[in-house]
Design a protein around this motif. Structure first.
Motif, PDB file in Angstrom:
ATOM      1  N   GLN A  88       0.774  -1.267  -0.060  1.00 22.95           N
ATOM      2  CA  GLN A  88      -0.065  -0.158  -0.061  1.00 22.95           C
ATOM      3  C   GLN A  88       0.757   1.284  -0.013  1.00 22.95           C
ATOM      4  OE1 GLN A  88      -3.737   0.036  -0.075  1.00 22.95           O
ATOM      5  NE2 GLN A  88      -2.834   1.889  -0.997  1.00 22.95           N
ATOM      6  N   GLU A  89       2.040   1.192   0.754  1.00 25.26           N
ATOM      7  CA  GLU A  89       2.649   2.404   0.850  1.00 25.26           C
ATOM      8  C   GLU A  89       3.635   2.684  -0.420  1.00 25.26           C
ATOM      9  OE1 GLU A  89       4.230   2.168   5.572  1.00 25.26           O
ATOM     10  OE2 GLU A  89       5.179   1.068   3.968  1.00 25.26           O
ATOM     11  N   ASP A 146       0.738   4.028  -3.024  1.00 20.47           N
ATOM     12  CA  ASP A 146       0.461   5.388  -2.923  1.00 20.47           C
ATOM     13  C   ASP A 146       1.497   6.253  -3.445  1.00 20.47           C
ATOM     14  OD1 ASP A 146      -2.000   4.423  -1.681  1.00 20.47           O
ATOM     15  OD2 ASP A 146      -1.233   4.713   0.459  1.00 20.47           O
ATOM     16  N   SER A 164       1.282   6.398  -7.033  1.00 19.55           N
ATOM     17  CA  SER A 164      -0.160   6.742  -7.624  1.00 19.55           C
ATOM     18  C   SER A 164      -0.709   5.752  -8.283  1.00 19.55           C
ATOM     19  CB  SER A 164      -0.214   8.097  -8.162  1.00 19.55           C
ATOM     20  OG  SER A 164       0.369   9.083  -7.333  1.00 19.55           O
ATOM     21  N   ARG A 209      -3.119  -0.555  -5.309  1.00 15.99           N
ATOM     22  CA  ARG A 209      -2.419  -1.635  -4.786  1.00 15.99           C
ATOM     23  C   ARG A 209      -2.541  -2.934  -5.321  1.00 15.99           C
ATOM     24  NH1 ARG A 209      -2.517  -5.752  -2.150  1.00 15.99           N
ATOM     25  NH2 ARG A 209      -4.955  -5.973  -1.979  1.00 15.99           N
TER      26      ARG A 209
END
Length: 79
Positions: free
Chosen positions: A28-29, A32, A35, A38
């Protein structure tokens, strides 16, 4: 510094997952920060292929070329 030779989509997925983990990032990190979704990253890490990727890797193999991903040993700033 670990290395992964990329011959198949699964090899690329392993390289991405290993490099991400070396940086101490969750899917997820990383998603993110780029952009992207996931689930796209999860599919990439699991080795799911696209026609473009398969053809590109096949072309490189035919030419005797290799893609080698060097993975950092520790987390840190990639720049």
């Amino acid at each position: 510094m670990p290395r992964v030779i990329v011959r198949r989509p699964q090899d690329l997925g392993l390289a991405v997952a290993t490099a991400r983990a070396a940086r101490g990032l969750t899917q997820q990190e990383l998603a993110d920060s780029l952009s992207i979704d996931r689930t796209y990253l999860a599919r990439l890490e699991s080795g799911l292929s696209t026609v473009l990727l398969e053809r590109s890797l096949r072309l490189l193999r035919r030419l005797g070329a290799e893609i080698i991903v060097q993975i950092p040993d520790t987390a840190g700033d990639p720049d």
